[in-house]
Design an enzyme around this catalytic site. Structure first.
Site, PDB file in Angstrom:
ATOM      1  N   PRO A  11       0.803  -1.231   0.000  1.00 50.35           N
ATOM      2  CA  PRO A  11       0.000   0.000   0.000  1.00 50.35           C
ATOM      3  C   PRO A  11       0.834   1.280   0.000  1.00 50.35           C
ATOM      4  O   PRO A  11       0.308   2.353  -0.274  1.00 50.35           O
ATOM      5  CB  PRO A  11      -0.828  -0.113   1.286  1.00 50.35           C
ATOM      6  CG  PRO A  11      -0.037  -1.012   2.176  1.00 50.35           C
ATOM      7  CD  PRO A  11       0.648  -1.995   1.260  1.00 50.35           C
ATOM      8  N   ASP A  69      10.249  -4.196  -6.591  1.00 48.29           N
ATOM      9  CA  ASP A  69      10.992  -5.446  -6.719  1.00 48.29           C
ATOM     10  C   ASP A  69      11.073  -6.209  -5.394  1.00 48.29           C
ATOM     11  O   ASP A  69      11.150  -7.435  -5.381  1.00 48.29           O
ATOM     12  CB  ASP A  69      12.409  -5.168  -7.241  1.00 48.29           C
ATOM     13  CG  ASP A  69      12.403  -4.798  -8.727  1.00 48.29           C
ATOM     14  OD1 ASP A  69      11.423  -5.135  -9.405  1.00 48.29           O
ATOM     15  OD2 ASP A  69      13.382  -4.192  -9.198  1.00 48.29           O
ATOM     16  N   THR A  71       8.643  -6.460  -3.082  1.00 49.95           N
ATOM     17  CA  THR A  71       7.391  -7.216  -2.956  1.00 49.95           C
ATOM     18  C   THR A  71       7.415  -8.437  -3.862  1.00 49.95           C
ATOM     19  O   THR A  71       7.036  -9.547  -3.462  1.00 49.95           O
ATOM     20  CB  THR A  71       6.189  -6.329  -3.323  1.00 49.95           C
ATOM     21  OG1 THR A  71       6.157  -5.190  -2.445  1.00 49.95           O
ATOM     22  CG2 THR A  71       4.877  -7.095  -3.194  1.00 49.95           C
ATOM     23  N   ASN A  73      10.032 -10.047  -5.002  1.00 48.92           N
ATOM     24  CA  ASN A  73      10.979 -11.032  -4.484  1.00 48.92           C
ATOM     25  C   ASN A  73      10.366 -11.849  -3.345  1.00 48.92           C
ATOM     26  O   ASN A  73      10.549 -13.065  -3.272  1.00 48.92           O
ATOM     27  CB  ASN A  73      12.255 -10.345  -4.000  1.00 48.92           C
ATOM     28  CG  ASN A  73      13.244 -11.311  -3.380  1.00 48.92           C
ATOM     29  OD1 ASN A  73      13.241 -11.540  -2.178  1.00 48.92           O
ATOM     30  ND2 ASN A  73      14.097 -11.899  -4.213  1.00 48.92           N
ATOM     31  N   GLU A 279      18.340  -6.860  -2.132  1.00 50.27           N
ATOM     32  CA  GLU A 279      18.284  -7.003  -0.674  1.00 50.27           C
ATOM     33  C   GLU A 279      19.385  -7.940  -0.194  1.00 50.27           C
ATOM     34  O   GLU A 279      19.838  -8.814  -0.927  1.00 50.27           O
ATOM     35  CB  GLU A 279      16.914  -7.554  -0.243  1.00 50.27           C
ATOM     36  CG  GLU A 279      15.714  -6.724  -0.702  1.00 50.27           C
ATOM     37  CD  GLU A 279      15.665  -5.351  -0.064  1.00 50.27           C
ATOM     38  OE1 GLU A 279      16.225  -5.186   1.041  1.00 50.27           O
ATOM     39  OE2 GLU A 279      15.058  -4.445  -0.659  1.00 50.27           O
TER      40      GLU A 279
END
Length: 334
Positions: A11, A69, A71, A73, A279
């Site tokens: 969101p 990216d 989310t 992943n 990440e």
């Protein structure tokens, strides 16, 4: 029985743009024949991952990852290890949206991205990378430059996009510390010093499409780049060449295809952090495996063969300025 779809959306992604389009997006998937519901991720760790696992185990036919990216992943990690893996769709709403770029999914229009589900020629199976116990869909990398994504604040990414990454990368260049490594890839091995290691599943790395121009989405092989020991001047020159796709035959680089890659630092004192899709994914030693055609995705198949770059004018300007700047440095060194 009617098919079911679960939209897992962030969101806060894209300056909360997804919120205003959510009703229309739900309606699009309903028109495509899916009984559709939505889940808003929370700040809790693995929120998107846990929901993707739950939805897959409950038999959902389609999971829509809506966000950046990160989310995407998490959703990949939520379903890649399961026996039943739903088809996945992507609605990009982040900063770089590397994977959406590779699949030619509209990156600035969530409604247009959702409408891909209505096309006839829309699904195919893509490779997924496994790194230790984690999965990634775009890149795995190690080396000082790859750590810059940990340090660029989210607000800076949103405001300045690619320029933020380039600015942070330029700041980190003087800190490059090459590591002595053993890199086994299929039936070959490199033993030596490396400034950066990159394993790519797509041709889009941080928005750049010329770094791994021949990467395939479904051939069962990583495109691997090893940057050997490089000085500051060398690294600047290589970055400029990479932006233009002229780095593949450079002697300072190893460029190869491989299904299995094993990266091991040769000294216990050297830390090599591994970056998975932007990440932190743990430290080497680490083994990587390409899972061929592991997940079915919704994509813009009519445009994937087209190699045309669709970068924004701002990004083209940043890229041009960087290349010209490196050229001036080289001229001064002469």
């Amino acid at each position: 029985m009617r098919k079911r779809a679960r939209i897992i959306y962030n969101p806060t992604a894209g300056r909360e743009a997804l919120r205003k389009d959510l009703v229309d997006i739900l309606d699009i998937y309903e028109k495509a024949g899916y009984e559709t519901s939505a889940f808003a991720t929370t700040p809790a760790p693995n929120s998107a991952k846990n929901e993707a696992t739950r939805a897959a185990k409950e038999g959902f036919d389609l999971i829509v990852a809506a966000g950046g990216d990160g989310t995407l992943n998490e959703v990949i990690n939520g379903i890649a290890g399961l026996e039943h893996r739903p088809t996945m769709a992507i609605i990009p709403a982040g900063t770089t949206n590397d994977y959406a770029r590779a699949l030619r999914i509209p990156r600035d229009d969530p409604i247009a991205a959702a409408k891909l589900i209505l096309k006839k020629n829309k699904k195919f199976k893509i490779d997924i990378g496994k790194a230790g116990g984690n999965y990634f869909m775009n890149i795995a990398a190690g080396g000082t430059l790859t750590e810059l994504t940990y340090d660029v604040p989210s607000s800076m990414k949103s405001l300045f996009g690619y320029a933020a990454y380039l600015a942070k990368g330029a700041e980190l260049l003087p800190q490059i510390k090459p590591v002595d490594v053993s890199i086994k890839y299929d039936d070959q091995e490199y033993r030596g010093t490396a400034s950066m290691i990159l394993l790519a599943l797509t041709n889009s790395v941080g928005g750049f499409e010329q770094i791994v121009p021949d990467a395939s989405l479904d051939d069962g092989k990583f495109t691997m780049i090893i940057v050997k020991k490089s000085s500051l001047a060398d690294m600047l020159a290589l970055m400029a060449k990479a932006l233009q796709g002229k780095h593949l035959d450079d002697p300072r680089i190893i460029y190869a295809k491989a299904t299995d890659v094993d990266v091991t630092p040769l000294s216990k004192e050297d830390r090599l952090m591994i970056n998975l899709d932007g990440e932190y994914g743990g430290d080497a030693p680490m083994k990587f495996h390409d899972l061929k055609q592991h997940i079915e995705v919704v994509a813009n198949l009519d445009e994937i063969p087209d190699d045309a770059i669709t970068d924004s004018a701002d990004f083209q300007r940043v890229e041009k300025d960087f290349v010209e700047g490196v050229g001036k440095i080289s001229d001064e060194d002469k």
